[in-house]
Enzyme design. Structure first.
Site, PDB file in Angstrom:
ATOM      1  N   THR A 131       0.832  -1.216   0.000  1.00 26.47           N
ATOM      2  CA  THR A 131       0.000   0.000   0.000  1.00 26.47           C
ATOM      3  C   THR A 131       0.862   1.261   0.000  1.00 26.47           C
ATOM      4  O   THR A 131       0.376   2.347  -0.294  1.00 26.47           O
ATOM      5  CB  THR A 131      -0.970   0.028   1.204  1.00 26.47           C
ATOM      6  OG1 THR A 131      -0.282  -0.447   2.350  1.00 26.47           O
ATOM      7  CG2 THR A 131      -2.187  -0.832   0.967  1.00 26.47           C
ATOM      8  N   GLN A 201      -2.452   5.144   7.166  1.00 26.54           N
ATOM      9  CA  GLN A 201      -3.145   4.359   6.135  1.00 26.54           C
ATOM     10  C   GLN A 201      -3.881   5.313   5.200  1.00 26.54           C
ATOM     11  O   GLN A 201      -4.417   6.319   5.654  1.00 26.54           O
ATOM     12  CB  GLN A 201      -4.151   3.394   6.780  1.00 26.54           C
ATOM     13  CG  GLN A 201      -3.511   2.301   7.626  1.00 26.54           C
ATOM     14  CD  GLN A 201      -2.886   1.185   6.791  1.00 26.54           C
ATOM     15  OE1 GLN A 201      -2.773   1.290   5.568  1.00 26.54           O
ATOM     16  NE2 GLN A 201      -2.455   0.136   7.450  1.00 26.54           N
ATOM     17  N   ARG A 222      -3.094  -0.605  15.104  1.00 28.51           N
ATOM     18  CA  ARG A 222      -3.194   0.486  16.074  1.00 28.51           C
ATOM     19  C   ARG A 222      -4.578   0.733  16.682  1.00 28.51           C
ATOM     20  O   ARG A 222      -4.648   1.093  17.861  1.00 28.51           O
ATOM     21  CB  ARG A 222      -2.616   1.763  15.455  1.00 28.51           C
ATOM     22  CG  ARG A 222      -1.095   1.677  15.351  1.00 28.51           C
ATOM     23  CD  ARG A 222      -0.514   2.644  14.374  1.00 28.51           C
ATOM     24  NE  ARG A 222      -0.844   2.270  13.000  1.00 28.51           N
ATOM     25  CZ  ARG A 222      -0.398   2.910  11.930  1.00 28.51           C
ATOM     26  NH1 ARG A 222       0.373   3.967  12.073  1.00 28.51           N
ATOM     27  NH2 ARG A 222      -0.732   2.493  10.723  1.00 28.51           N
TER      28      ARG A 222
HETATM   29  O1  C5P Z   1      -1.881  -0.222  12.689  1.00 28.60           O
HETATM   30  P1  C5P Z   1      -2.534  -0.673  11.418  1.00 28.60           P
HETATM   31  O2  C5P Z   1      -3.943  -1.205  11.614  1.00 28.60           O
HETATM   32  O3  C5P Z   1      -2.443   0.343  10.313  1.00 28.60           O
HETATM   33  O4  C5P Z   1      -1.647  -1.934  10.983  1.00 28.60           O
HETATM   34  C1  C5P Z   1      -1.834  -2.623   9.807  1.00 28.60           C
HETATM   35  C2  C5P Z   1      -0.920  -3.812   9.715  1.00 28.60           C
HETATM   36  O5  C5P Z   1      -1.095  -4.366   8.430  1.00 28.60           O
HETATM   37  C3  C5P Z   1       0.558  -3.508   9.871  1.00 28.60           C
HETATM   38  O6  C5P Z   1       1.171  -4.663  10.496  1.00 28.60           O
HETATM   39  C4  C5P Z   1       1.051  -3.399   8.449  1.00 28.60           C
HETATM   40  O7  C5P Z   1       2.384  -3.760   8.290  1.00 28.60           O
HETATM   41  C5  C5P Z   1       0.139  -4.398   7.743  1.00 28.60           C
HETATM   42  N1  C5P Z   1      -0.034  -4.165   6.309  1.00 28.60           N
HETATM   43  C6  C5P Z   1      -0.578  -2.998   5.775  1.00 28.60           C
HETATM   44  N2  C5P Z   1      -0.712  -2.874   4.406  1.00 28.60           N
HETATM   45  C7  C5P Z   1      -0.338  -3.870   3.615  1.00 28.60           C
HETATM   46  C8  C5P Z   1       0.195  -5.043   4.146  1.00 28.60           C
HETATM   47  C9  C5P Z   1       0.316  -5.161   5.515  1.00 28.60           C
HETATM   48  O8  C5P Z   1      -0.933  -2.090   6.498  1.00 28.60           O
HETATM   49  N3  C5P Z   1      -0.507  -3.759   2.319  1.00 28.60           N
END
Ligand code: C5P
Length: 247
Positions: A131, A201, A222
Protein backbone atom coordinates in the site's frame (compact mmCIF):
# COMPACT_ATOMS: atom_id res chain seq x y z
CA UNK A 1 -21.32 -10.53 -2.72
CA UNK A 2 -20.68 -14.26 -2.68
CA UNK A 3 -19.74 -15.47 0.80
CA UNK A 4 -16.17 -16.75 0.98
CA UNK A 5 -16.17 -20.55 1.26
CA UNK A 6 -12.96 -20.73 3.27
CA UNK A 7 -15.07 -20.92 6.40
CA UNK A 8 -13.74 -24.34 7.33
CA UNK A 9 -10.41 -22.61 7.88
CA UNK A 10 -12.06 -19.60 9.54
CA UNK A 11 -14.65 -20.86 12.03
CA UNK A 12 -18.08 -19.28 12.52
CA UNK A 13 -16.72 -17.43 15.56
CA UNK A 14 -16.35 -13.75 14.50
CA UNK A 15 -13.18 -13.59 16.63
CA UNK A 16 -11.65 -15.85 14.00
CA UNK A 17 -12.00 -13.20 11.26
CA UNK A 18 -9.40 -10.65 12.31
CA UNK A 19 -5.74 -10.70 13.30
CA UNK A 20 -4.19 -8.27 15.73
CA UNK A 21 -0.91 -6.95 14.27
CA UNK A 22 1.75 -7.23 16.96
CA UNK A 23 3.85 -4.36 15.61
CA UNK A 24 6.08 -4.10 18.68
CA UNK A 25 9.87 -4.43 18.97
CA UNK A 26 10.36 -7.31 21.39
CA UNK A 27 8.87 -10.31 23.20
CA UNK A 28 8.21 -8.42 26.43
CA UNK A 29 6.11 -5.79 24.67
CA UNK A 30 4.32 -8.47 22.63
CA UNK A 31 3.41 -10.62 25.63
CA UNK A 32 2.34 -7.56 27.64
CA UNK A 33 -0.01 -6.57 24.84
CA UNK A 34 -1.35 -10.09 24.39
CA UNK A 35 -2.18 -10.28 28.11
CA UNK A 36 -4.32 -7.18 27.71
CA UNK A 37 -6.25 -8.71 24.78
CA UNK A 38 -7.70 -11.40 27.10
CA UNK A 39 -9.89 -13.68 24.96
CA UNK A 40 -11.09 -10.97 22.54
CA UNK A 41 -9.32 -12.38 19.45
CA UNK A 42 -7.99 -15.62 17.98
CA UNK A 43 -5.29 -14.53 15.49
CA UNK A 44 -2.03 -12.68 16.07
CA UNK A 45 0.08 -11.33 13.21
CA UNK A 46 3.83 -11.49 13.78
CA UNK A 47 5.75 -9.42 11.25
CA UNK A 48 9.42 -8.92 10.47
CA UNK A 49 10.14 -6.44 13.26
CA UNK A 50 9.01 -8.77 16.03
CA UNK A 51 10.09 -12.04 14.40
CA UNK A 52 13.65 -10.88 13.79
CA UNK A 53 13.87 -9.67 17.39
CA UNK A 54 12.10 -12.46 19.24
CA UNK A 55 12.11 -15.41 16.83
CA UNK A 56 10.63 -18.83 17.15
CA UNK A 57 10.45 -18.93 20.93
CA UNK A 58 7.98 -16.05 20.95
CA UNK A 59 5.82 -17.73 18.30
CA UNK A 60 5.81 -20.85 20.45
CA UNK A 61 4.79 -18.87 23.56
CA UNK A 62 1.92 -17.27 21.66
CA UNK A 63 0.75 -20.66 20.46
CA UNK A 64 0.85 -22.06 23.97
CA UNK A 65 -1.62 -19.32 24.85
CA UNK A 66 -3.88 -20.81 22.18
CA UNK A 67 -3.64 -18.14 19.49
CA UNK A 68 -3.53 -18.83 15.76
CA UNK A 69 -0.41 -17.35 14.19
CA UNK A 70 -0.10 -15.37 10.96
CA UNK A 71 3.60 -15.06 10.14
CA UNK A 72 3.96 -11.99 7.94
CA UNK A 73 7.52 -12.47 6.69
CA UNK A 74 6.87 -11.41 3.05
CA UNK A 75 9.31 -13.93 1.57
CA UNK A 76 10.94 -12.72 -1.66
CA UNK A 77 14.05 -14.46 -3.04
CA UNK A 78 15.02 -17.04 -5.64
CA UNK A 79 12.66 -20.06 -5.78
CA UNK A 80 15.05 -22.47 -4.04
CA UNK A 81 15.61 -20.12 -1.11
CA UNK A 82 11.94 -19.30 -0.65
CA UNK A 83 11.03 -23.01 -0.75
CA UNK A 84 13.67 -23.62 1.95
CA UNK A 85 12.29 -20.77 4.06
CA UNK A 86 8.77 -22.24 3.83
CA UNK A 87 10.17 -25.58 5.05
CA UNK A 88 12.12 -23.87 7.86
CA UNK A 89 9.15 -22.05 9.34
CA UNK A 90 6.56 -24.78 8.72
CA UNK A 91 7.48 -26.70 11.89
CA UNK A 92 6.50 -23.69 13.96
CA UNK A 93 2.83 -24.32 13.35
CA UNK A 94 1.99 -20.86 12.01
CA UNK A 95 -1.18 -21.18 9.93
CA UNK A 96 -0.61 -18.29 7.52
CA UNK A 97 2.64 -17.13 5.89
CA UNK A 98 3.15 -14.31 3.39
CA UNK A 99 5.26 -14.39 0.22
CA UNK A 100 5.70 -11.55 -2.29
CA UNK A 101 3.63 -11.93 -5.47
CA UNK A 102 6.25 -9.82 -7.25
CA UNK A 103 8.76 -12.65 -6.78
CA UNK A 104 7.24 -14.20 -9.92
CA UNK A 105 5.64 -17.47 -10.97
CA UNK A 106 8.64 -19.76 -10.43
CA UNK A 107 9.10 -18.47 -6.89
CA UNK A 108 5.39 -18.75 -6.05
CA UNK A 109 5.18 -22.29 -7.44
CA UNK A 110 8.29 -23.34 -5.51
CA UNK A 111 6.74 -22.00 -2.30
CA UNK A 112 3.43 -23.75 -2.98
CA UNK A 113 5.15 -27.05 -3.86
CA UNK A 114 7.28 -26.89 -0.71
CA UNK A 115 4.17 -26.31 1.39
CA UNK A 116 2.28 -29.16 -0.30
CA UNK A 117 4.96 -31.64 0.69
CA UNK A 118 4.87 -30.73 4.37
CA UNK A 119 2.60 -32.35 6.96
CA UNK A 120 1.95 -29.11 8.83
CA UNK A 121 2.43 -26.30 6.29
CA UNK A 122 0.99 -22.82 6.64
CA UNK A 123 -1.45 -21.51 4.04
CA UNK A 124 0.48 -19.18 1.74
CA UNK A 125 -0.71 -15.63 1.13
CA UNK A 126 0.72 -13.46 -1.66
CA UNK A 127 1.34 -9.80 -1.03
CA UNK A 128 0.23 -8.05 -4.22
CA UNK A 129 1.15 -4.33 -4.28
CA UNK A 130 2.36 -2.77 -1.05
CA UNK A 131 0.00 0.00 0.00
CA UNK A 132 3.04 2.28 0.26
CA UNK A 133 3.49 2.01 -3.53
CA UNK A 134 1.49 4.43 -5.65
CA UNK A 135 1.50 4.68 -9.44
CA UNK A 136 4.67 6.79 -9.45
CA UNK A 137 6.52 4.26 -7.31
CA UNK A 138 5.42 1.42 -9.60
CA UNK A 139 6.60 3.37 -12.67
CA UNK A 140 9.97 3.93 -11.01
CA UNK A 141 10.51 0.17 -10.80
CA UNK A 142 9.40 -0.37 -14.41
CA UNK A 143 5.72 -1.29 -13.87
CA UNK A 144 3.40 0.76 -16.07
CA UNK A 145 0.14 -0.67 -14.65
CA UNK A 146 -1.90 1.10 -11.98
CA UNK A 147 -1.70 -0.36 -8.45
CA UNK A 148 -5.19 -1.88 -8.87
CA UNK A 149 -4.30 -3.50 -12.23
CA UNK A 150 -1.03 -4.79 -10.85
CA UNK A 151 -2.71 -6.18 -7.71
CA UNK A 152 -5.19 -8.09 -9.86
CA UNK A 153 -2.46 -9.40 -12.18
CA UNK A 154 -0.40 -10.67 -9.23
CA UNK A 155 -3.49 -12.16 -7.58
CA UNK A 156 -4.23 -14.21 -10.74
CA UNK A 157 -0.58 -15.24 -10.98
CA UNK A 158 -0.54 -16.33 -7.32
CA UNK A 159 -3.76 -18.31 -7.69
CA UNK A 160 -2.48 -20.05 -10.82
CA UNK A 161 0.72 -20.99 -8.96
CA UNK A 162 -1.17 -22.73 -6.16
CA UNK A 163 -1.01 -19.94 -3.57
CA UNK A 164 -3.95 -19.96 -1.13
CA UNK A 165 -4.74 -16.26 -0.90
CA UNK A 166 -3.71 -12.63 -1.25
CA UNK A 167 -3.29 -9.47 0.78
CA UNK A 168 -5.15 -6.49 -0.65
CA UNK A 169 -6.45 -3.09 0.42
CA UNK A 170 -10.14 -2.66 1.32
CA UNK A 171 -10.57 -0.85 -2.01
CA UNK A 172 -9.57 -3.90 -4.02
CA UNK A 173 -11.29 -6.52 -1.86
CA UNK A 174 -14.60 -6.67 -3.74
CA UNK A 175 -13.04 -6.88 -7.21
CA UNK A 176 -10.43 -9.42 -6.13
CA UNK A 177 -13.11 -11.55 -4.48
CA UNK A 178 -15.25 -11.59 -7.61
CA UNK A 179 -12.27 -12.15 -9.96
CA UNK A 180 -10.40 -14.75 -7.95
CA UNK A 181 -13.38 -16.67 -6.60
CA UNK A 182 -14.80 -17.74 -3.27
CA UNK A 183 -12.00 -20.10 -2.21
CA UNK A 184 -9.15 -17.58 -1.97
CA UNK A 185 -8.19 -16.32 1.48
CA UNK A 186 -8.38 -12.52 1.21
CA UNK A 187 -6.39 -10.78 3.93
CA UNK A 188 -7.28 -7.10 4.28
CA UNK A 189 -5.34 -4.49 6.32
CA UNK A 190 -6.19 -0.78 6.46
CA UNK A 191 -9.12 -1.38 8.85
CA UNK A 192 -10.42 1.53 10.86
CA UNK A 193 -13.59 1.36 13.01
CA UNK A 194 -15.72 4.52 12.77
CA UNK A 195 -14.20 7.32 14.81
CA UNK A 196 -10.67 5.91 15.07
CA UNK A 197 -7.53 7.63 13.73
CA UNK A 198 -6.58 6.83 10.14
CA UNK A 199 -2.83 7.14 11.05
CA UNK A 200 -0.65 6.61 7.97
CA UNK A 201 -3.14 4.36 6.14
CA UNK A 202 -4.59 5.90 2.99
CA UNK A 203 -7.20 3.44 1.79
CA UNK A 204 -9.26 2.37 4.79
CA UNK A 205 -12.59 0.70 5.52
CA UNK A 206 -14.51 -0.24 8.65
CA UNK A 207 -14.47 -3.88 9.79
CA UNK A 208 -18.07 -4.38 8.65
CA UNK A 209 -17.43 -2.87 5.21
CA UNK A 210 -14.33 -5.00 4.62
CA UNK A 211 -16.11 -8.22 5.62
CA UNK A 212 -19.09 -7.46 3.39
CA UNK A 213 -16.69 -6.78 0.47
CA UNK A 214 -15.47 -10.36 0.78
CA UNK A 215 -12.50 -10.19 3.19
CA UNK A 216 -11.64 -13.48 4.87
CA UNK A 217 -9.35 -12.08 7.55
CA UNK A 218 -8.95 -8.45 8.61
CA UNK A 219 -5.62 -7.15 9.91
CA UNK A 220 -6.02 -4.59 12.67
CA UNK A 221 -3.10 -2.92 14.41
CA UNK A 222 -3.19 0.49 16.07
CA UNK A 223 -6.99 0.77 16.60
CA UNK A 224 -6.53 -2.13 19.05
CA UNK A 225 -2.90 -1.98 20.15
CA UNK A 226 -2.96 1.75 20.98
CA UNK A 227 -6.42 1.72 22.57
CA UNK A 228 -6.67 2.48 26.27
CA UNK A 229 -8.46 -0.86 26.64
CA UNK A 230 -7.31 -3.17 23.80
CA UNK A 231 -9.74 -5.97 24.73
CA UNK A 232 -12.68 -3.54 24.61
CA UNK A 233 -11.54 -2.18 21.21
CA UNK A 234 -11.19 -5.73 19.89
CA UNK A 235 -14.64 -6.72 21.17
CA UNK A 236 -16.19 -3.76 19.37
CA UNK A 237 -14.63 -5.09 16.15
CA UNK A 238 -15.97 -8.59 16.89
CA UNK A 239 -19.47 -7.09 17.21
CA UNK A 240 -19.12 -5.27 13.88
CA UNK A 241 -17.93 -8.42 12.12
CA UNK A 242 -20.80 -10.44 13.60
CA UNK A 243 -23.33 -7.83 12.45
CA UNK A 244 -21.84 -7.63 8.93
CA UNK A 245 -21.96 -11.37 8.47
CA UNK A 246 -25.65 -11.63 9.26
CA UNK A 247 -26.53 -9.15 6.47
O1 C5P B 1 -1.88 -0.22 12.69
P1 C5P B 1 -2.53 -0.67 11.42
O2 C5P B 1 -3.94 -1.20 11.61
O3 C5P B 1 -2.44 0.34 10.31
O4 C5P B 1 -1.65 -1.93 10.98
C1 C5P B 1 -1.83 -2.62 9.81
C2 C5P B 1 -0.92 -3.81 9.72
O5 C5P B 1 -1.10 -4.37 8.43
C3 C5P B 1 0.56 -3.51 9.87
O6 C5P B 1 1.17 -4.66 10.50
C4 C5P B 1 1.05 -3.40 8.45
O7 C5P B 1 2.38 -3.76 8.29
C5 C5P B 1 0.14 -4.40 7.74
N1 C5P B 1 -0.03 -4.17 6.31
C6 C5P B 1 -0.58 -3.00 5.77
N2 C5P B 1 -0.71 -2.87 4.41
C7 C5P B 1 -0.34 -3.87 3.62
C8 C5P B 1 0.20 -5.04 4.15
C9 C5P B 1 0.32 -5.16 5.52
O8 C5P B 1 -0.93 -2.09 6.50
N3 C5P B 1 -0.51 -3.76 2.32
Amino acid sequence: MKTPTNNAFFSADPRDRFAVALDVPDAKAALGLVDRLEDSCRWLKVGMELYYAAGNSLVESLQKRDFRIFLDLKLHDIPNTVAGAVRSVAGLGAELLTVHGGGGGAMLRAAAEAAEQLPQAPRLIAVTVLTSMDRGELTSVGVSASPAEQALRLAHLAKNCGIDGMVCSPEEAASLRSEIGPEAILVVPGIRPAGSAVDDQRRVASPGEAISRGASLLVVGRPITRAEDPAKAARAIVDEIAAARTV
